[in-house]
Every structure is written in structure tokens, then in C-alpha cells.
Design an enzyme around this catalytic site. Structure first.
Site, PDB file in Angstrom:
ATOM      1  N   LYS A  17     -32.667  34.702  42.666  1.00  0.00           N
ATOM      2  CA  LYS A  17     -32.420  33.902  41.456  1.00  0.00           C
ATOM      3  C   LYS A  17     -31.353  32.847  41.680  1.00  0.00           C
ATOM      4  CE  LYS A  17     -30.909  36.948  38.550  1.00  0.00           C
ATOM      5  NZ  LYS A  17     -30.983  38.257  39.209  1.00  0.00           N
ATOM      6  N   ARG A  92     -29.356  39.381  29.729  1.00  0.00           N
ATOM      7  CA  ARG A  92     -29.642  40.590  30.487  1.00  0.00           C
ATOM      8  C   ARG A  92     -29.999  41.742  29.574  1.00  0.00           C
ATOM      9  NH1 ARG A  92     -26.493  39.242  35.310  1.00  0.00           N
ATOM     10  NH2 ARG A  92     -26.797  40.762  36.956  1.00  0.00           N
ATOM     11  N   ARG A 129     -26.748  41.077  52.156  1.00  0.00           N
ATOM     12  CA  ARG A 129     -26.315  39.821  51.541  1.00  0.00           C
ATOM     13  C   ARG A 129     -24.830  39.547  51.772  1.00  0.00           C
ATOM     14  NH1 ARG A 129     -27.461  38.584  45.267  1.00  0.00           N
ATOM     15  NH2 ARG A 129     -25.966  40.245  44.832  1.00  0.00           N
ATOM     16  N   ARG A 161     -20.171  41.144  48.626  1.00  0.00           N
ATOM     17  CA  ARG A 161     -19.741  41.408  47.262  1.00  0.00           C
ATOM     18  C   ARG A 161     -19.393  42.878  47.081  1.00  0.00           C
ATOM     19  NH1 ARG A 161     -23.873  38.517  43.123  1.00  0.00           N
ATOM     20  NH2 ARG A 161     -23.531  40.518  42.081  1.00  0.00           N
ATOM     21  N   ARG A 172     -27.058  49.046  39.606  1.00  0.00           N
ATOM     22  CA  ARG A 172     -27.429  47.748  39.031  1.00  0.00           C
ATOM     23  C   ARG A 172     -28.938  47.634  38.859  1.00  0.00           C
ATOM     24  NH1 ARG A 172     -25.238  44.529  43.511  1.00  0.00           N
ATOM     25  NH2 ARG A 172     -25.836  42.630  42.467  1.00  0.00           N
TER      26      ARG A 172
HETATM   27  P1  AMP Z   1     -24.792  38.799  38.990  1.00  0.00           P
HETATM   28  O1  AMP Z   1     -24.046  37.934  39.926  1.00  0.00           O
HETATM   29  O2  AMP Z   1     -25.668  38.034  38.026  1.00  0.00           O
HETATM   30  O3  AMP Z   1     -25.549  39.913  39.679  1.00  0.00           O
HETATM   31  O4  AMP Z   1     -23.700  39.523  38.061  1.00  0.00           O
HETATM   32  C1  AMP Z   1     -22.702  40.359  38.613  1.00  0.00           C
HETATM   33  C2  AMP Z   1     -22.179  41.325  37.564  1.00  0.00           C
HETATM   34  O5  AMP Z   1     -21.591  40.579  36.483  1.00  0.00           O
HETATM   35  C3  AMP Z   1     -23.230  42.196  36.910  1.00  0.00           C
HETATM   36  O6  AMP Z   1     -23.538  43.346  37.666  1.00  0.00           O
HETATM   37  C4  AMP Z   1     -22.539  42.543  35.583  1.00  0.00           C
HETATM   38  O7  AMP Z   1     -21.515  43.501  35.778  1.00  0.00           O
HETATM   39  C5  AMP Z   1     -21.857  41.220  35.245  1.00  0.00           C
HETATM   40  N1  AMP Z   1     -22.742  40.326  34.444  1.00  0.00           N
HETATM   41  C6  AMP Z   1     -23.210  39.102  34.806  1.00  0.00           C
HETATM   42  N2  AMP Z   1     -23.968  38.575  33.838  1.00  0.00           N
HETATM   43  C7  AMP Z   1     -23.998  39.491  32.831  1.00  0.00           C
HETATM   44  C8  AMP Z   1     -24.624  39.571  31.567  1.00  0.00           C
HETATM   45  N3  AMP Z   1     -25.400  38.567  31.115  1.00  0.00           N
HETATM   46  N4  AMP Z   1     -24.425  40.675  30.823  1.00  0.00           N
HETATM   47  C9  AMP Z   1     -23.644  41.686  31.241  1.00  0.00           C
HETATM   48  N5  AMP Z   1     -23.035  41.696  32.424  1.00  0.00           N
HETATM   49  C10 AMP Z   1     -23.190  40.613  33.227  1.00  0.00           C
END
Ligand code: AMP
Length: 220
Positions: A17, A92, A129, A161, A172
Site C-alpha cells: 500500500k 481501518r 521489510r 520497524r 496486526r
Molecule cells: P501502518 O504504517 O499503516 O501499518 O500503521 C502502523 C501502526 O499505526 C498500526 O499498526 C496502528 O497501531 C497505527 N495506525 C495507523 N493508522 C491507524 C488507524 N487508521 N487506526 C488505528 N491505528 C492506526
């Protein structure tokens, strides 16, 4: 200049994404809005938001909806979103999608894309990653940056990460199935969803995405 676009990209963690959202944002000349990147920047800056979100993120849990909706509402109010945006990582949950529909009532979304990649594939991708802490460019152990751990794009630090550990990855992905996957039906019911196969070379996937977006415009 191409016309802008108001898009959401859904998909499992590791589906690509972020990478594809950056490419779409360049193509349509609109900002890439990644809530994950915004939260990680807040954690690094040590802000209130960062303090609230940091532990939740490291465990692979979702940050509460009201906090996320506030952040996105504020961000979509910036002038640079007038031509559109690519939302990556938001919504989400169904609650977030409902809030986004309200926020964007005056200028609704054009399209929501589900970038489809099977769980078995994303688990492998996530474990290998690596990512730039500053600009979010993705690498992998197979395709590292050219110079040590320095980002090719901005010179930032390329790291693994904290939430790309096996436990957090599982957590996740479980959260994705439980809370985010229902959004696919939610957007399908609203005739906003297109599913795009996320497997294959980056350029091929980008072309698939642009073709789907353009086909939708012609049909309007
Ligand atoms: P990502 O980089 O999109 O995988 O986001 C990393 C982490 O940020 C996720 O595992 C959540 O803990 C938090 N996060 C990011 N976007 C959201 C969202 N829209 N709602 C809730 N938590 C979020």
C-alpha cells in the site's frame, strides 16, 4: 497536469500500500497521507500524540478511533488536499469509515482500492521489510538501499520497524481481518470499491491501479 484524485488504499500490512500510494500520489500530484507515517513521526518527535500512540503501535494494536479521526480531519483540511489525496492506513475500522464519509461529505471519495495480496505472502514480506524512518521509503533484505542503511531517496536511516516482529505481525494481521477487512464489504455496498491484484512487479501493479482509477472516471 492530470486531474487530481481522492482515493483510499486498503490492503493487508505488507501488501505494498505504502509503495503504491507514493506512486499514485506522484502520478495524480496529490499528497500521500499515511496515518502510520504521521504517527511514527509523532513518536519520534516525542509529542503528546506520539506518547499516546507509541506503545499501542509497538504492540500492533490500533490507536483509538477518536484520536485517528481527529488527526485525519485536521490533515484533510490543509490546502494541499484541494486536488485530492491518497489515504493510506485510514480508515481501518467501520467507525473510521463512517467518520471519513462525514468529513468528505462536500467532496466525496472517488474510489477505494483493495490491494489484494494473500496472508502467506505478506507475512514473508513484512519479516524482510526495512523502511526509511524519515521518508517512509520501503526496502527489503533482498533489496537494501545502495549505501549501508542510508535511504536512496533522502539519506535517512533505514531500519526494521518495531512492529515488524513475528508477534506484532501476527497481531496486526489478526486486527486487519477482524476490524479492517469488513470495510471491503462496507465500501462494496456503497459502490466505491475496486479490488486490484497486488502481486507482481511494482510498475505492473501501479499500471493496474491507474487503469482501474481511469476506467472509473470514464464510467462517471
Ligand atoms: P501502518 O504504517 O499503516 O501499518 O500503521 C502502523 C501502526 O499505526 C498500526 O499498526 C496502528 O497501531 C497505527 N495506525 C495507523 N493508522 C491507524 C488507524 N487508521 N487506526 C488505528 N491505528 C492506526
Amino acid at each position: 497536469m492530470t486531474s487530481g484524485a481522492r482515493l483510499v488504499v486498503l490492503g493487508r500490512q505488507g501488501a505494498g500500500k505504502g509503495t503504491q500510494a507514493v506512486r499514485l500520489s506522484r502520478h495524480y500530484v496529490v499528497p500521500h497521507i499515511s496515518t502510520g507515517d504521521m504517527l511514527r513521526a509523532a513518536v519520534r518527535a516525542g509529542s503528546d500524540l506520539g506518547r499516546q500512540a507509541g506503545k499501542i503501535m509497538a504492540a500492533g494494536d490500533l490507536v483509538p478511533d477518536d484520536l485517528m479521526v481527529g488527526i485525519v480531519d485536521e490533515r484533510l483540511g490543509h490546502d494541499d488536499t484541494k486536488r485530492g489525496y491518497i489515504l493510506d492506513g485510514f480508515p481501518r475500522t467501520v467507525e473510521q469509515a463512517e467518520a471519513l464519509a462525514e468529513i468528505t461529505e462536500a467532496r466525496p471519495l472517488d474510489l477505494v482500492i483493495d490491494l489484494e495480496v494473500a496472508t502467506e505472502v505478506v507475512v514473508e514480506r513484512l519479516a524482510s521489510r526495512r523502511v526509511c524512518e524519515d521518508c517512509g521509503t520501503n526496502y527489503s533484505t533482498d533489496q537494501p538501499p545502495r549505501y549501508d542503511a542510508r535511504c536512496d531517496n533522502c539519506g535517512g536511516n533505514v531500519i526494521q520497524r518495531e512492529d515488524d516482529t513475528p508477534e506484532a505481525i501476527k497481531h496486526r494481521l489478526d486486527a486487519y481481518e477482524a476490524k479492517t477487512a469488513p470495510l471491503i464489504e462496507w465500501y462494496k455496498d456503497r459502490s466505491l470499491l475496486e479490488v486490484v491484484d497486488g502481486l507482481g512487479p511494482l510498475d505492473v501493479v501501479t499500471k493496474r491501479l491507474i487503469d482501474v482509477i481511469e476506467a472509473r472516471r470514464v464510467g462517471e
